[in-house]
Design an enzyme around this catalytic site. Sequence first.
Site, short mmCIF file in Angstrom:
data_model
loop_
_atom_site.label_atom_id
_atom_site.label_comp_id
_atom_site.label_asym_id
_atom_site.label_seq_id
_atom_site.Cartn_x
_atom_site.Cartn_y
_atom_site.Cartn_z
N GLU A 125 32.99 40.48 47.19
CA GLU A 125 34.31 40.01 47.60
C GLU A 125 34.39 38.48 47.57
OE1 GLU A 125 36.87 41.78 47.90
OE2 GLU A 125 36.22 43.80 48.42
N ARG A 129 36.87 36.55 44.91
CA ARG A 129 38.00 35.84 45.51
C ARG A 129 37.74 34.34 45.60
NH1 ARG A 129 40.94 40.02 49.59
NH2 ARG A 129 39.80 41.86 49.02
N ASP A 252 35.14 50.70 38.84
CA ASP A 252 36.19 50.07 38.02
C ASP A 252 35.82 48.77 37.28
OD1 ASP A 252 36.12 48.86 40.55
OD2 ASP A 252 38.21 49.23 41.06
N GLU A 368 47.20 46.44 40.47
CA GLU A 368 46.71 46.92 39.17
C GLU A 368 47.79 47.41 38.23
OE1 GLU A 368 45.27 47.41 42.09
OE2 GLU A 368 43.21 46.71 41.87
C1 DMJ Z 1 40.97 43.22 44.17
O1 DMJ Z 1 40.18 42.63 45.12
C2 DMJ Z 1 40.28 43.29 42.84
O2 DMJ Z 1 41.22 43.53 41.83
C3 DMJ Z 1 39.21 44.35 42.79
O3 DMJ Z 1 38.63 44.47 41.51
C4 DMJ Z 1 39.80 45.68 43.16
N1 DMJ Z 1 40.58 45.64 44.37
C5 DMJ Z 1 41.44 44.55 44.68
C6 DMJ Z 1 42.90 44.77 44.39
O4 DMJ Z 1 43.36 46.03 44.50
#
Ligand code: DMJ
Length: 461
Positions: A125, A129, A252, A368
């Site tokens: 995270e 971020r 993902d 997304e």
């Molecule tokens: C974000 O922090 C990023 O896109 C991550 O890869 C997946 N989840 C969240 C947004 O939904």
Amino acid sequence: MPRNLFKLLFACAVLSTHLASAQNTVHNAAATPKKNLTNAEMANRVRQEFLHAWNGYKKYAWGHDELKPLSKSYRDWHSVSLYMTPVDALDTMVLMGLKTEAASTREYIVKNLSFDQDIEVKNFEVTIRMLGGLLSAYQLTGDKRLLAMADDLGTRLLPAFNSPTGMPYMYVNLKTGATRGAVSNPAEIGTLLIEFGTLSKLTGKPIYYEKAKHALVELYNRRSPIGLVGSSINVETGVWTDPASHVSGGIDSYYEYLLKCSILFDDKDCARMWQSSIAALNKYVADDTTNGLWYGTVDMNTGARMATHFGALDAFFPAVLALGGDIDRARRLQESSYKMWTAFGIEPEELDYSTMKVTSGGYPLRPEIMESAYYLHHYTNDPRYLEMGRTIFDSLVTYCKADVGYAALKNVETKEKRDNMESFFFAETLKYSYLLFAPAKTLDLNKVVFNTEAHPIRKTW
Ligand code: DMJ
């Protein structure tokens, strides 16, 4: 930039600030779906909504990680704030031309944010971020202090990779380097190379690239005989602890980074790993049904279908398919995501696509589906994706806008709000919404690679 254009952009930024300060007017106006707005008007509308959310954060949560929009208070992820929202939001402000706001936010971050903290952070995270946000803001502004902060953060995160396999632990203490969390997943292990690799390229220190690439390769090497990865793996033993294979949360962005790192770094290993992975995904995980194309869940070893679940997080995959050149599957999957959105007026976290029943009903302001609309519009120029973007944005305003900021939903069927506004709403949801409608020259998608938190990275090396 020509002087007149600069003046025009500046005037727009000032005008937007004035509009946002008249919060009630903006709120009421924006709550009514606008069917006939031009693209420029839509882009301006997104910018106004950004300011509505941002002004709420500034008024009630300034200096903290996140705004709690319903209780008008704040939430920090740790015992001290890492300024998650300002760092995540900064490049969106720059792209929206909010110059004054971006400059003062940048100054605030540089003066106040310190990573010398005795706190245990989630490596993934904080990488996507914070590291991603600092690197992209550095590239957009040229402010070397942001790069120095990214370098400091990168150094403090490096101990995470000190496991017997080289795959990172989930948590690392920023001051002591102590690690925790041996059971991890492909997304948290394999979604680091854009940020760490870029840090290497910009600082000239190869260690960041090497560590993150090694982790990615170690993970890929543990794929099953049919070429798939599972949902969880022990980074000390290298043994899989959950064989469920899908493109949803927890896996993902591992796939996303194989493709994107092959493009950003011209990394041939990543290209090879991506090619074999996408072939396995399309063979086993894709589910071409009478109800459209979906990607469900299968056993990583046998390919046997375990579930017919798809959700808000999976909706990133059309963007990746489009970036990888598979426009046909990208288009079909985006239609499925859109069906998921319109079935409830807003998308659930997860549904069963064989029955279209909700299996997890929250909506935490995820980006997304808008991200995929943006990519598909870029590659096809088909107005269908602008239409989708309008509908999605209208629902966001209708159901998630609060008096202060925007709120997640507890349940997309009842539309009951939740007291939470994640920083990715600024970094991703509003950025992709804006870029979908803004003039293409705002940011050329052919010249950048977005990290998974929508921080654009330019290949300057
Ligand atoms: C974000 O922090 C990023 O896109 C991550 O890869 C997946 N989840 C969240 C947004 O939904």
